[in-house]
Design an enzyme around this catalytic site. Structure first.
Site, PDB file in Angstrom:
ATOM      1  CG  HIS A  92     -90.622  48.402 -23.879  1.00  0.00           C
ATOM      2  ND1 HIS A  92     -91.898  48.643 -24.358  1.00  0.00           N
ATOM      3  CD2 HIS A  92     -89.996  47.660 -24.833  1.00  0.00           C
ATOM      4  CE1 HIS A  92     -92.041  48.082 -25.548  1.00  0.00           C
ATOM      5  NE2 HIS A  92     -90.909  47.484 -25.856  1.00  0.00           N
ATOM      6  CB  CYS A  93     -95.017  48.104 -20.005  1.00  0.00           C
ATOM      7  SG  CYS A  93     -94.866  49.461 -18.806  1.00  0.00           S
TER       8      CYS A  93
END
Length: 347
Positions: A92-93
């Site tokens: 994820h970012c």
């Protein structure tokens, strides 16, 4: 299954490692508990790409990013291999955009099964705050300073009750002395993340025990939604003789560094009063720890009673105790609680 909602992502995280590709500064500010930081850009690089995007445009920022990431691609894959020997990871970012998608593409190209978080870390944050706002059967343990509330919580846990130790999560006991001997406090954001990590393991159909706390615990703050539920919950207020509380405080703080104790006393000088502050410091200098604790409790008790006056009387169930015995008190509390909020499931 290349994208998952926050709830499904966290469920998968019980078995799979999480790679957080945000910058180190973003990660330190707040991250999913247990996530590993493999930043696509370091702090300086992220600033450069962001500035390029704002001043020149998306295409130039993309090319700038490729220049920065290219030499690091092999190391990204090698780190991911080490984290996930089974070659399956969660990525994820911040918003589930280009950074996580690019990283996930790289890992898939390298033969790994990579799943991203839909909406990114921002969606995760919304999810945990919504979760902590759900209606819950809360019971609060109250009591004057030195009543042993944290040890009572631990005893309740030993008895099979569901408890959340907010002070342990905050690395602070709440008072001016609360940070002595504690680890560095997390950010408020990380405190919320860690709180939710414990919270999601509970059965919300059963009652949950918390210690009475102010909205702020040291430098961190409770989620507003949880705080509002705590204020509306029934409190079982433990009353312990002052002498018992003095003995507990001497035992808890007597071996701490004197410099830290002096600083904590000086921090509350305005509220303690100049004369009482001086007397307390003199007692400390002479190692008269019983007198130090007695002086401080006179102040903290007044402050506690003022706060209790703001709580509706019908929300408070008083439980007098004569001895500082956390397990014995926990048994009494559980018996009282059975009359107030019975368990709805068998333990």
């Amino acid at each position: 299954m290349n994208k998952l909602s926050a709830a499904a992502f966290l469920k998968e995280a019980e078995q799979l490692p999480i790679i957080d590709v945000r910058s180190p500064a973003e990660y330190v500010s707040g991250h999913i508990p247990g996530a590993h930081n493999i930043p696509l850009f370091d702090n300086r690089e992220r600033a450069v790409v962001g500035t390029t995007y704002k001043q020149v445009g998306r295409q130039e920022a993309l090319l700038e990013g490729l220049d920065l990431v290219g030499p690091k691609m092999r190391s990204f894959v090698e780190e991911a291999y080490q984290l996930a020997p089974d070659k399956k990871v969660l990525v994820h970012c911040w918003r589930g955009g280009m950074r996580s998608e690019s990283f996930a593409w790289l890992l898939r190209t390298a033969g790994m099964d990579s799943i991203t978080l839909e909406g990114g870390y921002k969606a995760y944050r919304n999810h945990i705050l919504e979760s902590l706002a759900q209606p819950m059967q809360l019971l609060i343990i109250g009591g004057e300073t030195g009543s042993g509330k944290t040890d009572i919580l631990k005893s309740l846990a030993e008895l099979g009750e569901q408890v959340i130790d907010l002070e342990a999560l905050a690395h602070h006991k709440g008072s001016s002395f609360g940070g002595i001997g504690q680890a560095v406090q997390p950010s408020t954001e990380q405190f919320h993340n860690n709180l939710h990590d414990d919270w999601r393991k509970l059965d919300l159909s059963r009652r949950i025990w918390l210690e009475d706390e102010s909205f702020s615990i040291g430098s961190v703050q409770l989620p507003y939604e949880l705080w509002n539920q705590m204020k509306a919950a029934i409190m079982i207020q433990v009353t312990l003789p002052k002498e018992e509380r003095v003995k507990r405080l001497v035992k808890e703080y007597g071996q701490q560094e004197r410099a830290a104790l002096i600083t904590a006393i000086q921090r509350i000088e305005k509220r303690l009063g100049g004369l009482r502050t001086q007397q307390t410091l003199e007692h400390l200098e002479k190692n008269q720890l019983h007198d130090v604790a007695d002086e401080l409790l006179s102040y903290y008790d007044r402050s506690y009673h003022r706060n209790m006056d703001r709580r509706p009387a019908e929300q408070i169930s008083h439980l007098p105790c004569t001895k500082d015995d956390p397990m014995a008190t926990a048994l009494k509390i559980r018996k009282r609680a059975d009359q107030l909020i019975p368990q709805t499931t068998n333990q």
